[in-house]
Design a protein around this motif. Sequence first.
Motif, short mmCIF file in Angstrom:
data_model
loop_
_atom_site.label_atom_id
_atom_site.label_comp_id
_atom_site.label_asym_id
_atom_site.label_seq_id
_atom_site.Cartn_x
_atom_site.Cartn_y
_atom_site.Cartn_z
N HIS A 171 49.47 106.13 61.57
CA HIS A 171 49.86 104.96 62.36
C HIS A 171 48.74 104.53 63.31
N TYR A 172 47.93 105.49 63.76
CA TYR A 172 46.76 105.13 64.57
C TYR A 172 45.77 104.34 63.72
N ALA A 173 45.56 104.79 62.48
CA ALA A 173 44.65 104.09 61.57
C ALA A 173 45.20 102.71 61.21
N ILE A 174 46.51 102.61 61.03
CA ILE A 174 47.13 101.32 60.73
C ILE A 174 46.95 100.36 61.90
N ALA A 175 47.18 100.85 63.11
CA ALA A 175 47.02 100.00 64.30
C ALA A 175 45.58 99.50 64.41
N GLU A 176 44.64 100.39 64.21
CA GLU A 176 43.22 100.02 64.30
C GLU A 176 42.84 99.04 63.19
N GLY A 177 43.27 99.34 61.97
CA GLY A 177 42.95 98.46 60.84
C GLY A 177 43.51 97.07 61.00
N GLY A 219 60.41 109.79 68.11
CA GLY A 219 60.09 109.53 69.50
C GLY A 219 58.98 108.51 69.63
N ARG A 220 58.95 107.86 70.74
CA ARG A 220 57.93 106.84 71.00
C ARG A 220 56.61 107.51 71.32
N ASP A 221 55.56 107.14 70.61
CA ASP A 221 54.25 107.75 70.76
C ASP A 221 53.47 107.10 71.90
N ALA A 222 52.90 107.92 72.78
CA ALA A 222 52.18 107.42 73.95
C ALA A 222 50.91 106.65 73.57
N ILE A 223 50.22 107.10 72.54
CA ILE A 223 48.97 106.43 72.14
C ILE A 223 49.27 105.05 71.58
N LEU A 224 50.25 104.97 70.69
CA LEU A 224 50.61 103.66 70.12
C LEU A 224 51.21 102.74 71.17
N SER A 225 52.07 103.27 72.02
CA SER A 225 52.74 102.42 73.01
C SER A 225 51.77 101.91 74.07
N ALA A 226 50.62 102.55 74.22
CA ALA A 226 49.62 102.08 75.19
C ALA A 226 48.83 100.88 74.67
N ARG A 227 48.83 100.67 73.36
CA ARG A 227 48.11 99.53 72.78
C ARG A 227 48.93 98.27 73.02
N GLN A 228 48.27 97.22 73.41
CA GLN A 228 48.96 95.97 73.75
C GLN A 228 49.06 95.03 72.55
N SER A 229 50.18 94.35 72.46
CA SER A 229 50.31 93.27 71.50
C SER A 229 49.50 92.09 72.04
N ARG A 230 48.85 91.39 71.13
CA ARG A 230 48.03 90.24 71.55
C ARG A 230 48.67 88.92 71.16
N ALA A 231 49.92 88.96 70.71
CA ALA A 231 50.61 87.75 70.26
C ALA A 231 51.04 86.90 71.45
N ASP A 232 50.99 85.60 71.24
CA ASP A 232 51.54 84.65 72.21
C ASP A 232 53.01 84.41 71.95
N LEU A 233 53.42 84.57 70.71
CA LEU A 233 54.80 84.33 70.30
C LEU A 233 55.20 85.37 69.28
#
Length: 151
Positions: free
Chosen positions: A50-56, A91-105
């Motif tokens: 999931h870290y790789a997916i988020a980065e990709g 459980g909610r992962d701290a590393i993933l949850s720290a990444r911000q969504s960049r969407a306006d909508l």
Amino acid sequence: MLRVTLSGVESVGKSTMAQKLAAHFGGLLVPEFGRTYTEQLRRNLALEDHYAIAEGHEIAADQAASANPRLLVEDTDIVMTTAWATMLFGGRDAILSARQSRADLHLLLHPDVPFVADPVRMFGADAERLRFHAIVEEEFAARGLEPVHIR
């Protein structure tokens, strides 16, 4: 540039709607990176995937954004990646949850359409879909984001 992200559990029409929105409004589409990643995986998903997916996904979105389109339509983002990890690992992962969504909508599609199975999809039973949808809604709330609900 307006960034629109589609979220929702499996088989609710995110990819179809993302393609149609981008085409109709002349925007650029960022396909769902996690699906492509998972299709190529020859083992069960691990949290690190999931870290790789988020980065990709962010790299693909950045590449599309560099063209400076008026509209960027993203087929999922970090909200869904985090929700997936919560659904799979409990459980909610701290590393993933720290990444911000960049969407306006954010558009959140509800699981009120029939599930269509494929080799990658995992949660087709009604109870599973509703549980997953609740996790997605909790993830939006935890991030202080209010999606537009699509039914």
